[in-house]
Design an enzyme around this catalytic site. Structure first.
Site, short mmCIF file in Angstrom:
data_model
loop_
_atom_site.label_atom_id
_atom_site.label_comp_id
_atom_site.label_asym_id
_atom_site.label_seq_id
_atom_site.Cartn_x
_atom_site.Cartn_y
_atom_site.Cartn_z
N GLU A 1 53.64 5.89 20.82
CA GLU A 1 54.70 5.50 21.75
C GLU A 1 55.80 6.57 21.75
O GLU A 1 56.32 6.93 20.70
CB GLU A 1 55.29 4.17 21.27
CG GLU A 1 56.34 3.60 22.20
CD GLU A 1 56.87 2.27 21.71
OE1 GLU A 1 57.17 2.14 20.51
OE2 GLU A 1 56.98 1.35 22.54
N CYS B 1 59.40 -1.24 26.04
CA CYS B 1 58.20 -1.42 25.22
C CYS B 1 56.96 -1.46 26.09
O CYS B 1 55.89 -1.02 25.67
CB CYS B 1 58.33 -2.70 24.41
SG CYS B 1 58.75 -4.12 25.43
N GLU C 1 57.60 -8.80 18.15
CA GLU C 1 57.40 -8.19 19.47
C GLU C 1 57.57 -6.70 19.28
O GLU C 1 58.69 -6.22 19.09
CB GLU C 1 58.46 -8.71 20.45
CG GLU C 1 58.30 -10.16 20.83
CD GLU C 1 57.12 -10.40 21.73
OE1 GLU C 1 56.41 -11.39 21.52
OE2 GLU C 1 56.88 -9.57 22.63
#
Ligand code: NAD
Length: 526
Positions: free
Chosen positions: A425, A325, A291
């Site tokens: 990110e 996330c 993940e």
């Protein structure tokens, strides 16, 4: 029966929350600017020392976690060496091979249900510990604790419903397909939602009958160890079925990834780490679930429900200071409404109160560490070079914030299309705004990164929501909402956002192997 957290010295007066609703639901960010008489309570650092009812393996000194709002010591946790990791795996393997755990779904359900009770009883104190160690607001911490309890509750039910299938294959043959536990699972987890993301792996792995070794992130070991201790203290949990090792990913984490007696790695964290782990685990063909990161688009069409979309755009990227996330860190707005929408969002963002997460008037807490603050400020510099910083763009140090890792919520427009801010990110409260002329351009922009974790769509047109929702490549698409997670519903990523799914039935089945038992009832072989 329940020891551990119940006796820790935490500040009184924090209300417990009931276990209801979605697995975590970050608070909306409209918080009053009114000043309050908030006073930070005293704190005695927790000492979580091995073995903690057999849970913790750690003989290599201590890890110290610091409060990201003040720099104060929150807790010390026994640190593990690679030899401790070996011992934890050996205990897990032994327990898996010799105990009833893997063959007794009713036992697993009972133990997991009792864990929800002890978590519920400690939820106020767990939430405070989470805010002090990680930085998120107390409201968000309560949401995370409630979400974790909800996740255990869901999987406790699943422990008794791990059905297989059977089929009559011919007049004299039939097959039975069983779901069996994988074996020893190493759960390696991050610091941003440390409780939820650890329990999201531990609860289904245990429900499916595995033994689990947990390696929490080094910035937030205490909240994880404290919550796991509530389970480890259960007299019906076979010794060794749940163990934990706190320590550096590069040594202790890597030891779990390469250990021959670990059958599966359930990893949540950065994409670069995930790729490395997959390569390392390939040597003995371990099962991996990954993940990973995201750069999620939040797409606002001209017919969006205006106020809801505005609140959703802010919540998507500024909740938990952007350290999620699934953060909606790219706002894609229809050209026809962009000027007004972005102006109103900027107004709302400027009014957000940033500060100590324990202060009930605060909407956004600090970043988790000085290192994360440095990383986010580097991206702010990129924003200044590649675009226009409309709001924020600075570290906050006045009004008592100098000792913490505070950064202003930031909105950036007019970015050069090649800017790293549009593809990497940030994991901080930095929103990159782009506009689109039509649906096709919105889809192309949404799909323009290597990630595919989540996306938001805001529109009153259900046909458009269906079309665009199908066209965007990501594991979750929220329509007229954002950041709503349910224990029942799968999450996971396309592309570099990961492999496999967590939560829901598929999340449980990740922790199983499929076995076909084939029966032949014919009197002769041919
Ligand atoms: P990270 O990858 O640095 O660390 C995650 C965990 O892996 C930690 O426990 C760390 O100690 C361990 N680790 C690091 N290097 C390792 C190695 N070589 N071998 C084994 N273990 C190792 O991530 P982080 O900084 O803690 O968390 C932030 C990242 O996590 C962000 O990229 C975020 O998007 C991602 N994340 C993803 C999800 C999701 O569900 N997809 C959820 C939360 C966070």
């Amino acid at each position: 029966m329940v020891r551990g957290l119940i006796t820790y010295s935490l500040v009184d007066g924090v209300p417990d929350v009931k276990d209801t609703g979605p697995s975590h639901r970050p608070e909306h960010l409209e918080t009053s600017m009114a000043t309050t008489s908030f006073v930070r309570g005293p704190w005695t650092p927790l000492e979580l020392t091995a073995p903690l009812d057999g849970l913790l393996h750690g003989s290599a000194g201590t890890l110290t976690s610091l409060d990201p709002a003040t720099g104060e010591v929150v807790a010390t946790v026994s640190e593990a060496s690679t030899a401790d990791a070996d011992a934890a795996v050996a205990a897990a393997r032994h327990a898996f091979e010799t105990s009833r755990w893997r063959n007794d779904g009713a036992l697993r359900a009972r133990v997991l249900h009792r864990w929800t009770e002890s978590m519920r009883a400690a939820s106020g104190r767990l939430a405070e510990l989470l805010t002090r160690e990680q930085g998120k607001t107390l409201g968000q911490a309560h949401g995370e604790v409630a979400g974790a309890i909800n996740m255990i509750d869901y999987n406790a039910g699943q422990a008794r419903a791990l059905y297989g299938r059977s089929l009559a294959l011919s007049p004299t043959a039939h097959g039975v397909v069983l779901r069996e536990p994988v074996g020893v699972v190493a759960a390696i987890t991050p610091w941003n939602y440390p409780l939820n993301l650890t329990i999201r792996a531990v609860a289904p792995a245990l429900a499916a009958g595995n033994a689990v070794v947990v390696k929490p992130a080094s910035l937030t070991p205490a909240i994880v160890v404290a919550a796991l201790h509530l389970l480890a203290a259960d007299p019906e949990l076979p010794e060794g079925i749940l163990t934990a090792v706190a320590g550096p990913g590069s040594s202790v984490g890597d030891r779990l990834v390469t250990h021959p007696d670990v059958d599966m790695i359930a990893f949540t964290g950065d994409s670069v780490t995930g790729i490395r782990i997959m390569k390392r685990a390939a040597d003995d063909l371990k099962k991996v679930s990954l993940e990973l990161g995201g750069k999620s688009p939040n797409v606002v069409f001209a017919d969006a429900p205006w106020d809801k979309a505005l609140a959703g755009a802010a919540n998507a990227v500024f909740s938990a200071a952007g350290q999620i996330c699934t953060a909606g860190s790219r706002l894609l707005v229809a050209e026809s409404i962009a000027e007004r929408f972005v102006a109103e969002l900027a107004e709302r963002t400027t009014a957000m109160r940033v500060g100590d997460g324990l202060d009930p008037s605060v909407a956004m807490g600090p970043l988790v560490s000085a290192g994360q603050l440095r990383t986010v400020l580097e991206y702010v510099d990129i924003a200044k070079a590649d675009g226009t910083v409309l709001v924020g763009g600075e570290r906050l140090t006045s009004d008592g914030l100098a000792d913490g890792n505070f950064v202003a919520p930031t909105i950036v427009t007019d970015l050069d299309p090649s800017s790293r801010l549009l593809s990497e990110e940030v994991f901080g409260p930095v929103l990159a705004v782009q506009t689109f002329a039509d649906e096709d351009e919105a889809i192309a922009l949404a799909n323009s990164t290597s990630f595919g974790l989540a996306a938001g769509l805001w529109t009153a047109d259900v046909d458009r929501a269906w079309r665009v929702g199908r066209a965007i490549r990501s594991g979750t698409i929220w329509i007229n909402t954002y950041h709503h997670f349910y224990a029942e519903m799968e999450v996971g990523g396309f592309g570099q956002s990961g492999l496999g799914r967590q939560q829901g039935v598929e999340g449980l089945l990740e922790f199983t192997e499929t076995k076909h038992l084939n029966f032949d009832h014919a009197p002769t072989l041919f």
